[in-house]
Design an enzyme around this catalytic site. Sequence first.
Site, mmCIF file in Angstrom:
data_model
loop_
_atom_site.group_PDB
_atom_site.id
_atom_site.type_symbol
_atom_site.label_atom_id
_atom_site.label_comp_id
_atom_site.label_asym_id
_atom_site.label_seq_id
_atom_site.Cartn_x
_atom_site.Cartn_y
_atom_site.Cartn_z
ATOM 1 N N ILE A 61 28.096 37.032 37.170
ATOM 2 C CA ILE A 61 29.527 37.101 36.939
ATOM 3 C C ILE A 61 29.606 38.760 36.329
ATOM 4 C CG2 ILE A 61 29.501 36.304 34.209
ATOM 5 C CD1 ILE A 61 32.201 35.020 35.043
ATOM 6 N N CYS A 62 30.731 39.483 36.352
ATOM 7 C CA CYS A 62 30.973 40.509 35.898
ATOM 8 C C CYS A 62 32.512 40.411 35.640
ATOM 9 C CB CYS A 62 30.898 41.640 36.752
ATOM 10 S SG CYS A 62 31.994 41.626 38.528
ATOM 11 N N GLN A 63 33.332 41.415 35.423
ATOM 12 C CA GLN A 63 34.659 41.465 35.118
ATOM 13 C C GLN A 63 35.782 40.977 36.164
ATOM 14 O OE1 GLN A 63 35.518 41.759 32.086
ATOM 15 N NE2 GLN A 63 37.733 41.232 32.432
ATOM 16 N N GLY A 65 34.167 40.655 39.943
ATOM 17 C CA GLY A 65 33.662 40.098 40.985
ATOM 18 C C GLY A 65 32.963 41.251 41.685
ATOM 19 N N THR A 89 34.800 37.251 34.984
ATOM 20 C CA THR A 89 35.403 36.765 33.899
ATOM 21 C C THR A 89 36.784 36.707 33.495
ATOM 22 O OG1 THR A 89 33.385 37.740 32.927
ATOM 23 C CG2 THR A 89 35.207 37.021 31.129
#
Length: 105
Positions: A61-63, A65, A89
């Site tokens: 996961i990142c901010q 995708g 996120t």
Amino acid sequence: MARTVAVDVAAAARRDGAIVLDVREPHEYVTGHVPGARMLPVDQVSRRVQELPRAEPVYVICQSGNRSASVCELLERHGFDARSVMGGTSAWVGAGHPVVPGPRG
């Protein structure tokens, strides 16, 4: 192309004990991350790939995708079952799933 999963699928997997790997930068992670997510910034993944478990899927996961998709492609080349969380996120929070602040949690 990276395998992607919806946030609800990732949330269910996390509840069942799956590894969640947050590839954002430390200043992003501490503002709010998936409970229990392991932080490994995108620029460190290739040199620390041996620290990750190969026996089970890794939910990345990142901010939003984008970074998680590129990390998943790298992990897949190294033989991992990696899955990028669609929307990151931002989507996680938007779906009502919890986040916790701070360096741990």
